[in-house]
Write a protein that holds these residues in place. Structure first.
Motif, mmCIF file in Angstrom:
data_model
loop_
_atom_site.group_PDB
_atom_site.id
_atom_site.type_symbol
_atom_site.label_atom_id
_atom_site.label_comp_id
_atom_site.label_asym_id
_atom_site.label_seq_id
_atom_site.Cartn_x
_atom_site.Cartn_y
_atom_site.Cartn_z
ATOM 1 N N SER A 148 1.274 7.821 -6.786
ATOM 2 C CA SER A 148 2.398 8.209 -7.652
ATOM 3 C C SER A 148 3.419 9.022 -6.860
ATOM 4 O O SER A 148 4.610 8.977 -7.160
ATOM 5 N N LEU A 149 2.961 9.756 -5.847
ATOM 6 C CA LEU A 149 3.854 10.586 -5.027
ATOM 7 C C LEU A 149 4.454 9.818 -3.851
ATOM 8 O O LEU A 149 5.624 9.987 -3.527
ATOM 9 N N LYS A 150 3.621 9.013 -3.195
ATOM 10 C CA LYS A 150 4.066 8.227 -2.035
ATOM 11 C C LYS A 150 3.574 6.799 -2.225
ATOM 12 O O LYS A 150 2.498 6.427 -1.766
ATOM 13 N N PRO A 151 4.365 5.988 -2.934
ATOM 14 C CA PRO A 151 3.946 4.634 -3.258
ATOM 15 C C PRO A 151 3.797 3.725 -2.041
ATOM 16 O O PRO A 151 4.387 3.953 -0.981
ATOM 17 N N PHE A 152 3.006 2.692 -2.229
ATOM 18 C CA PHE A 152 2.681 1.700 -1.216
ATOM 19 C C PHE A 152 3.932 1.127 -0.542
ATOM 20 O O PHE A 152 3.946 0.892 0.663
ATOM 21 N N SER A 153 5.012 0.936 -1.305
ATOM 22 C CA SER A 153 6.249 0.360 -0.756
ATOM 23 C C SER A 153 6.905 1.262 0.300
ATOM 24 O O SER A 153 7.739 0.797 1.071
ATOM 25 N N LEU A 154 6.516 2.534 0.364
ATOM 26 C CA LEU A 154 7.099 3.467 1.341
ATOM 27 C C LEU A 154 6.237 3.651 2.584
ATOM 28 O O LEU A 154 6.612 4.394 3.484
ATOM 29 N N TRP A 155 5.109 2.978 2.658
ATOM 30 C CA TRP A 155 4.232 3.139 3.822
ATOM 31 C C TRP A 155 4.810 2.454 5.031
ATOM 32 O O TRP A 155 5.433 1.485 5.036
#
Length: 155
Positions: A148-155
């Motif tokens: 919720s804080l650092k979603p998969f799309s931002l990895w």
């Protein structure tokens, strides 16, 4: 109550062939502190408030307290949650004496699919279906609170 679970990535959609249920879930977090996450969840037409403690060193065990709450109350609480509401479909697949819960994520976590299994002990044996990928138990970035804080799309 303690929860003992292991998490794995999923390497194909083959799990859907064996799924006996699928339910849309929306959840948000009032606290993402690893020592005490507080989650609000709607699952189909039901709703829950859940508090989870910090995981043990292996990441398999932690305290969990969950209570069913009124759906309307959950919808109100979701408006108070931190940014990053989780949206997913949960599938359940029986394998031997266990039921796998597989979460297919949407929105900012689109493309991520995680399977979880709850166990009676950390050493308990279980069937590993062919669609199961790498184990990610204890890897914080795969906890829903962290997604919720650092979603998969931002990895």
């Amino acid at each position: 109550m303690h929860e003992i679970e292991r998490k794995f990535l999923v390497n194909s959609d083959a799990f859907k062939l064996g799924a006996h249920t699928s339910t849309r879930i929306r959840q948000g977090y009032l606290s993402t502190d690893p020592a005490r996450t507080v989650r609000v969840r709607t699952r189909g037409k039901k709703a829950y408030l859940t508090i989870k403690g910090k995981s043990n060193v292996s990441g398999t065990t932690r305290v969990e307290v969950e209570e069913e709450i009124a759906f309307a109350k959950a919808e109100t609480l979701l408006t108070l949650c931190l940014p990053g509401i989780i949206d997913k479909t949960r599938y359940e697949v029986k394998a031997g004496k266990h039921v796998w819960e597989i979460d297919e994520f949407y929105g900012a976590n689109q493309g991520l699919t995680i399977a979880e299994i709850e166990l009676a002990t950390e050493e308990e044996d279980f069937i590993k279906p062919s669609w199961l990928g790498a184990e990610v138990t204890g890897e914080n970035k795969y906890y829903n609170s962290q997604l919720s804080l650092k979603p998969f799309s931002l990895w």
